[in-house]
Design an enzyme around this catalytic site. Structure first.
Site, PDB file in Angstrom:
ATOM      1  CE1 TYR A 122      -3.359  -2.747   0.119  1.00  0.00           C
ATOM      2  CE2 TYR A 122      -2.698  -3.172   2.390  1.00  0.00           C
ATOM      3  CZ  TYR A 122      -3.405  -3.528   1.262  1.00  0.00           C
ATOM      4  OH  TYR A 122      -4.165  -4.662   1.271  1.00  0.00           O
ATOM      5  CD  GLU A 160      -7.143 -13.024   6.341  1.00  0.00           C
ATOM      6  OE1 GLU A 160      -7.444 -14.191   6.640  1.00  0.00           O
ATOM      7  OE2 GLU A 160      -5.992 -12.593   6.265  1.00  0.00           O
ATOM      8  CG  HIS A 168      -4.241 -15.085   4.152  1.00  0.00           C
ATOM      9  ND1 HIS A 168      -3.744 -13.812   4.236  1.00  0.00           N
ATOM     10  CD2 HIS A 168      -3.256 -15.848   3.601  1.00  0.00           C
ATOM     11  CE1 HIS A 168      -2.506 -13.798   3.755  1.00  0.00           C
ATOM     12  NE2 HIS A 168      -2.196 -15.016   3.366  1.00  0.00           N
TER      13      HIS A 168
HETATM   14 ZN    ZN Z   1      -4.776 -12.078   5.004  1.00  0.00          ZN
HETATM   15 ZN    ZN Z   2      -3.562  -8.889   3.800  1.00  0.00          ZN
END
Ligand code: ZN
Ligand code: ZN
Length: 346
Positions: free
Chosen positions: A126, A186, A223
């Site tokens: 980012y 996530e 994830h």
């Molecule tokens: Zn993650």
């Molecule tokens: Zn992440």
């Protein structure tokens, strides 16, 4: 049932190599992948490991020039959304490490080490992306969003509460709740943000950024899958939490967070062309259903079993049927954007 979890010891040679429990069990700390309590964790480990990438692989040059040509609303949404992602992704490195600290299963510790490493790269990406499109003040401002923007603060209230509760009072219950919030984060929170960048890309805008986002997206899908599996296994090992009250709590969190997500999406995206708010809300509900199903629970939004924004499939939608082909993804940054537009066939 409020026994505090204690940090697992590093080595305990008198205990077995195969962990007896995910939390509060016994394990020597010696990890043999061919002798673990949950053999399917190995497959997940391999898939997560195979996704290795670093931000510097994405050449941001085309986006540097293009950012100035975006509309004011697009630029504003771009910076706000990177601010949101940076705010939400930053604690994931630490949360993965904290779950690793308290699990007594070395296979989970090992997977969490890879997850934490990927989260660390997400966070770095980012800053990398922002430094291509705005000056230092603009970058600092985007990273301040999570501390100052009232809509974002309100939206993040519960995740702050649940994550900190687990950090301060680690129990099976707070660990399960932290997993539920990780699944939200996530598996759902990020997706309106991802959709924003893919929408730019399908209009041939900021394609380098969207390439970076698709790398992050693929990681998050894996994830989210792992955290769902961990949630299911932890719940199965601790059936006292597999009761109506706790499961209702999970559904409530999903409902609440879908509402929060709607507010947020309306706040950042309503002036942006190309995304219908109704479709976006449908997409959020579809993601919520999908995550609940992965966690072994029931869907809560009727008629949202399919992705209403089909064009997203050209980017990253979910891992069902998406073979993680690193080189294929990697080459995207060199692909002419016009080649990416076969959405309708997908
Ligand atoms: Zn993650
Ligand atoms: Zn992440």
């Amino acid at each position: 049932m409020t026994t505090m979890l204690t940090k697992a010891k590093v080595l305990e040679p008198m205990e077995p190599n195969r962990a007896t429990k995910l939390f509060g069990g016994e394990a020597s700390g010696i990890l043999n992948w061919n002798d673990i309590k949950y053999p399917h964790f190995y497959e997940i480990r391999e898939e997560i490991r195979a996704q290795f990438w670093i931000a510097a692989e994405v050449d941001m040059t085309p986006d540097v020039k293009q950012f100035a040509t975006l509309t004011a609303a697009e630029q504003d949404a771009y910076l706000k959304i990177i601010g949101l992602l940076a705010t939400l992704d930053a604690p994931q490195t630490d949360l993965a490490a904290k779950l690793a600290d308290f699990t007594t299963d070395p296979s989970v510790k090992s997977i969490m080490a890879t997850v934490a490493d990927q989260e660390s790269e997400h966070n770095h990406s980012y800053a990398y992306v922002l430094s291509s499109v705005t000056d230092l003040n603009g970058q600092i401002e985007a990273f301040e969003m999570g501390r100052r923007d009232p809509v974002l603060l309100k939206r993040n209230e519960r995740i702050v509460e649940i994550y900190n509760e687990f950090a301060e009072t680690p129990t099976i219950e707070t660990a399960l709740k932290a997993m539920v919030y990780t699944s939200l984060l996530e598996g759902m929170y990020f997706y309106s943000a991802f959709a924003y960048f893919y929408n730019l890309a399908r209009h041939n805008k900021m394609v380098a950024t969207s390439t970076m986002i698709s790398f992050i997206n693929r990681d998050e899908l894996q994830h989210a899958r792992f955290i769902s599996e961990l949630f299911r296994a932890t719940l199965a090992e601790n059936p006292e939490y597999n009761n109506e009250q706790f499961i209702e709590w999970v559904y409530d969190q999903y409902r609440h967070n879908v509402e929060m997500e709607k507010e947020w999406a309306t706040y950042v995206l309503s002036d942006v062309e190309g995304i219908e708010m109704e479709d976006m809300i449908g997409y959020i509900k579809y993601r919520a259903n999908k995550m609940l199903r992965m966690m072994g629970l029931s869907e809560i939004y009727e008629d949202y079993y399919d992705n209403p924004m089909k064009w997203i499939r050209a980017y990253v939608d979910n891992f069902d049927g998406v073979k993680t082909d690193f080189f294929e993804q990697k080459s995207r940054q060199y692909t002419k954007t016009s080649d990416l537009n076969g959405f309708d066939d997908l």
